[in-house]
Design a protein around this motif. Structure first.
Motif, PDB file in Angstrom:
ATOM      1  N   GLY A 133      -2.318  -7.193  18.203  1.00 23.31           N
ATOM      2  CA  GLY A 133      -1.585  -8.002  17.231  1.00 23.31           C
ATOM      3  C   GLY A 133      -1.735  -7.552  15.794  1.00 23.31           C
ATOM      4  O   GLY A 133      -1.041  -8.065  14.916  1.00 23.31           O
ATOM      5  N   ASP A 134      -2.626  -6.606  15.538  1.00 23.54           N
ATOM      6  CA  ASP A 134      -2.790  -6.141  14.156  1.00 23.54           C
ATOM      7  C   ASP A 134      -1.620  -5.244  13.743  1.00 23.54           C
ATOM      8  O   ASP A 134      -1.039  -4.537  14.568  1.00 23.54           O
ATOM      9  CB  ASP A 134      -4.091  -5.335  13.993  1.00 23.54           C
ATOM     10  CG  ASP A 134      -5.341  -6.215  14.019  1.00 23.54           C
ATOM     11  OD1 ASP A 134      -5.198  -7.459  14.026  1.00 23.54           O
ATOM     12  OD2 ASP A 134      -6.452  -5.655  14.033  1.00 23.54           O
ATOM     13  N   VAL A 135      -1.285  -5.277  12.466  1.00 32.98           N
ATOM     14  CA  VAL A 135      -0.227  -4.426  11.929  1.00 32.98           C
ATOM     15  C   VAL A 135      -0.782  -3.687  10.712  1.00 32.98           C
ATOM     16  O   VAL A 135      -1.411  -4.297   9.841  1.00 32.98           O
ATOM     17  CB  VAL A 135       1.012  -5.254  11.520  1.00 32.98           C
ATOM     18  CG1 VAL A 135       2.087  -4.362  10.913  1.00 32.98           C
ATOM     19  CG2 VAL A 135       1.578  -6.006  12.730  1.00 32.98           C
ATOM     20  N   VAL A 136      -0.558  -2.381  10.680  1.00 33.58           N
ATOM     21  CA  VAL A 136      -0.929  -1.593   9.498  1.00 33.58           C
ATOM     22  C   VAL A 136       0.369  -1.173   8.816  1.00 33.58           C
ATOM     23  O   VAL A 136       1.315  -0.736   9.471  1.00 33.58           O
ATOM     24  CB  VAL A 136      -1.760  -0.347   9.876  1.00 33.58           C
ATOM     25  CG1 VAL A 136      -2.117   0.459   8.631  1.00 33.58           C
ATOM     26  CG2 VAL A 136      -3.029  -0.749  10.615  1.00 33.58           C
ATOM     27  N   VAL A 137       0.417  -1.346   7.503  1.00 36.33           N
ATOM     28  CA  VAL A 137       1.578  -0.913   6.725  1.00 36.33           C
ATOM     29  C   VAL A 137       1.074   0.030   5.656  1.00 36.33           C
ATOM     30  O   VAL A 137       0.080  -0.281   4.989  1.00 36.33           O
ATOM     31  CB  VAL A 137       2.284  -2.100   6.024  1.00 36.33           C
ATOM     32  CG1 VAL A 137       3.519  -1.617   5.254  1.00 36.33           C
ATOM     33  CG2 VAL A 137       2.669  -3.181   7.029  1.00 36.33           C
ATOM     34  N   TRP A 138       1.729   1.184   5.535  1.00 38.19           N
ATOM     35  CA  TRP A 138       1.343   2.014   4.404  1.00 38.19           C
ATOM     36  C   TRP A 138       2.515   2.776   3.842  1.00 38.19           C
ATOM     37  O   TRP A 138       3.453   3.137   4.532  1.00 38.19           O
ATOM     38  CB  TRP A 138       0.181   2.935   4.690  1.00 38.19           C
ATOM     39  CG  TRP A 138       0.424   4.102   5.571  1.00 38.19           C
ATOM     40  CD1 TRP A 138       1.456   4.985   5.521  1.00 38.19           C
ATOM     41  CD2 TRP A 138      -0.429   4.538   6.606  1.00 38.19           C
ATOM     42  NE1 TRP A 138       1.287   5.932   6.458  1.00 38.19           N
ATOM     43  CE2 TRP A 138       0.141   5.684   7.142  1.00 38.19           C
ATOM     44  CE3 TRP A 138      -1.639   4.060   7.121  1.00 38.19           C
ATOM     45  CZ2 TRP A 138      -0.441   6.368   8.190  1.00 38.19           C
ATOM     46  CZ3 TRP A 138      -2.209   4.745   8.145  1.00 38.19           C
ATOM     47  CH2 TRP A 138      -1.610   5.884   8.667  1.00 38.19           C
ATOM     48  N   GLY A 139       2.439   2.982   2.551  1.00 28.76           N
ATOM     49  CA  GLY A 139       3.506   3.687   1.868  1.00 28.76           C
ATOM     50  C   GLY A 139       3.041   4.029   0.473  1.00 28.76           C
ATOM     51  O   GLY A 139       1.840   4.069   0.194  1.00 28.76           O
ATOM     52  N   GLY A 140       4.019   4.267  -0.391  1.00 27.37           N
ATOM     53  CA  GLY A 140       3.685   4.578  -1.777  1.00 27.37           C
ATOM     54  C   GLY A 140       2.765   5.784  -1.849  1.00 27.37           C
ATOM     55  O   GLY A 140       2.954   6.773  -1.143  1.00 27.37           O
ATOM     56  N   GLU A 141       1.735   5.676  -2.649  1.00 26.67           N
ATOM     57  CA  GLU A 141       0.865   6.838  -2.828  1.00 26.67           C
ATOM     58  C   GLU A 141      -0.037   7.101  -1.625  1.00 26.67           C
ATOM     59  O   GLU A 141      -0.700   8.138  -1.568  1.00 26.67           O
ATOM     60  CB  GLU A 141       0.040   6.725  -4.112  1.00 26.67           C
ATOM     61  CG  GLU A 141      -0.861   5.544  -4.202  1.00 26.67           C
ATOM     62  CD  GLU A 141      -1.523   5.477  -5.588  1.00 26.67           C
ATOM     63  OE1 GLU A 141      -2.546   6.140  -5.787  1.00 26.67           O
ATOM     64  OE2 GLU A 141      -0.980   4.749  -6.457  1.00 26.67           O
ATOM     65  N   ASP A 142      -0.053   6.173  -0.645  1.00 30.58           N
ATOM     66  CA  ASP A 142      -0.836   6.393   0.579  1.00 30.58           C
ATOM     67  C   ASP A 142      -0.006   7.003   1.705  1.00 30.58           C
ATOM     68  O   ASP A 142      -0.531   7.295   2.782  1.00 30.58           O
ATOM     69  CB  ASP A 142      -1.420   5.060   1.078  1.00 30.58           C
ATOM     70  CG  ASP A 142      -2.522   4.552   0.175  1.00 30.58           C
ATOM     71  OD1 ASP A 142      -3.318   5.379  -0.316  1.00 30.58           O
ATOM     72  OD2 ASP A 142      -2.582   3.322  -0.048  1.00 30.58           O
ATOM     73  N   ARG A 143       1.290   7.202   1.465  1.00 28.52           N
ATOM     74  CA  ARG A 143       2.223   7.550   2.537  1.00 28.52           C
ATOM     75  C   ARG A 143       1.836   8.811   3.315  1.00 28.52           C
ATOM     76  O   ARG A 143       2.101   8.912   4.511  1.00 28.52           O
ATOM     77  CB  ARG A 143       3.634   7.682   1.928  1.00 28.52           C
ATOM     78  CG  ARG A 143       4.759   8.058   2.860  1.00 28.52           C
ATOM     79  CD  ARG A 143       5.006   7.036   3.934  1.00 28.52           C
ATOM     80  NE  ARG A 143       6.114   7.446   4.789  1.00 28.52           N
ATOM     81  CZ  ARG A 143       6.057   8.437   5.675  1.00 28.52           C
ATOM     82  NH1 ARG A 143       4.937   9.095   5.830  1.00 28.52           N
ATOM     83  NH2 ARG A 143       7.117   8.750   6.404  1.00 28.52           N
ATOM     84  N   LEU A 144       1.234   9.766   2.629  1.00 29.84           N
ATOM     85  CA  LEU A 144       0.931  11.049   3.292  1.00 29.84           C
ATOM     86  C   LEU A 144      -0.549  11.219   3.629  1.00 29.84           C
ATOM     87  O   LEU A 144      -1.015  12.333   3.866  1.00 29.84           O
ATOM     88  CB  LEU A 144       1.434  12.219   2.434  1.00 29.84           C
ATOM     89  CG  LEU A 144       2.959  12.364   2.395  1.00 29.84           C
ATOM     90  CD1 LEU A 144       3.378  13.499   1.463  1.00 29.84           C
ATOM     91  CD2 LEU A 144       3.529  12.606   3.803  1.00 29.84           C
TER      92      LEU A 144
END
Ligand code: MD6
Ligand code: FE
Length: 218
Positions: A178-189
């Motif tokens: 059930g956990d969700v990880v979201v990443w983007g912006g300066e963490d995207r790569l």
């Protein structure tokens, strides 16, 4: 009278958001309410585009089994990694992305501060005990402005979260059903991977861990 078992399917702590980086969040239990429906939908995707162990350009067979839904699907063979509109195994378009998937991915993106996420690809990863994902960057997408939303179901796993370089220090985060990880912006790569999944039984997924990663490719 109720027993502690009644709490088994509730979020461990309601609305727990852990910030993993400037643009990266772990939303604990965010997908729990939809877990049964998602696992059902994964089964119907699998029935049309079966899980398969892809071969990397380097000639290794991946321990994680994969399939996709959505307009585009991620695939790999000796010629390279790429997104394709058709499943190379069946020659058919990938199954369409269920509307409930899109809604969950968008809600998670908003919870992590990313508005207007429009995923066109959903990579489905299935881990049997021992399966792992070695350290990599997600960089086959043209649109690197959009975040990635990653939903974990079934057996737990340890998510390895590195930095911008392959040899950056690596943090380890347990991921539960059930956990969700979201990443983007300066963490995207940032480099990331999944440690070998330990054997176990989960009431919804049996002996496996499922992971859905939603991306905007184009
Ligand atoms: C997994 N996930 O959790 C593999 N990539 O099974 C990924 O490789 C991943 O979780 C980009 C963003 C989030 C992820
Ligand atoms: Fe990845």
């Amino acid at each position: 009278m109720f027993t502690l078992d009644l709490f088994a399917e509730l979020p461990r702590s309601a609305d727990e958001r852990r910030q993993l980086g400037p643009g990266a969040w772990l939303l604990e239990g965010f997908a729990l309410a939809q877990a049964v429906a998602i696992v059902e939908a994964v089964r119907s995707v699998e029935a049309r585009s079966p899980l398969r162990h892809l071969v990397t350009p380097g000639g290794y067979t991946m321990s994680v089994a994969m399939t996709n839904c959505g307009r585009l699907g991620w695939t790999s063979d000796l010629r390279g990694y790429r997104y394709a509109t058709h499943d190379p195994l069946t020659g058919q378009p990938w199954p369409s992305m269920p509307e409930a998937f899109v809604e969950l991915a968008q809600a998670a993106a908003v919870a992590a501060g990313f508005a207007a996420f429009e995923p066109d690809a959903c990579l489905i990863n299935a881990y049997e005990p021992g399966a792992r994902l070695s350290l990599h960057q997600d960089k086959d997408e043209q649109d690197l402005a959009a975040p990635i939303v990653s939903v974990s179901l079934g057996l737990p796993a340890v998510f390895m979260f590195g930095g911008a370089e392959r040899n950056s220090p690596i943090a380890r985060y347990p991921l539960q059903h059930g956990d969700v990880v979201v990443w983007g912006g300066e963490d995207r790569l940032r480099y990331h991977g999944v440690a070998p999944v330990k054997a176990g039984e989960h009431p919804l997924t049996g002996s496996r861990r499922l992971n859905l990663t939603f991306r905007k490719v184009l």
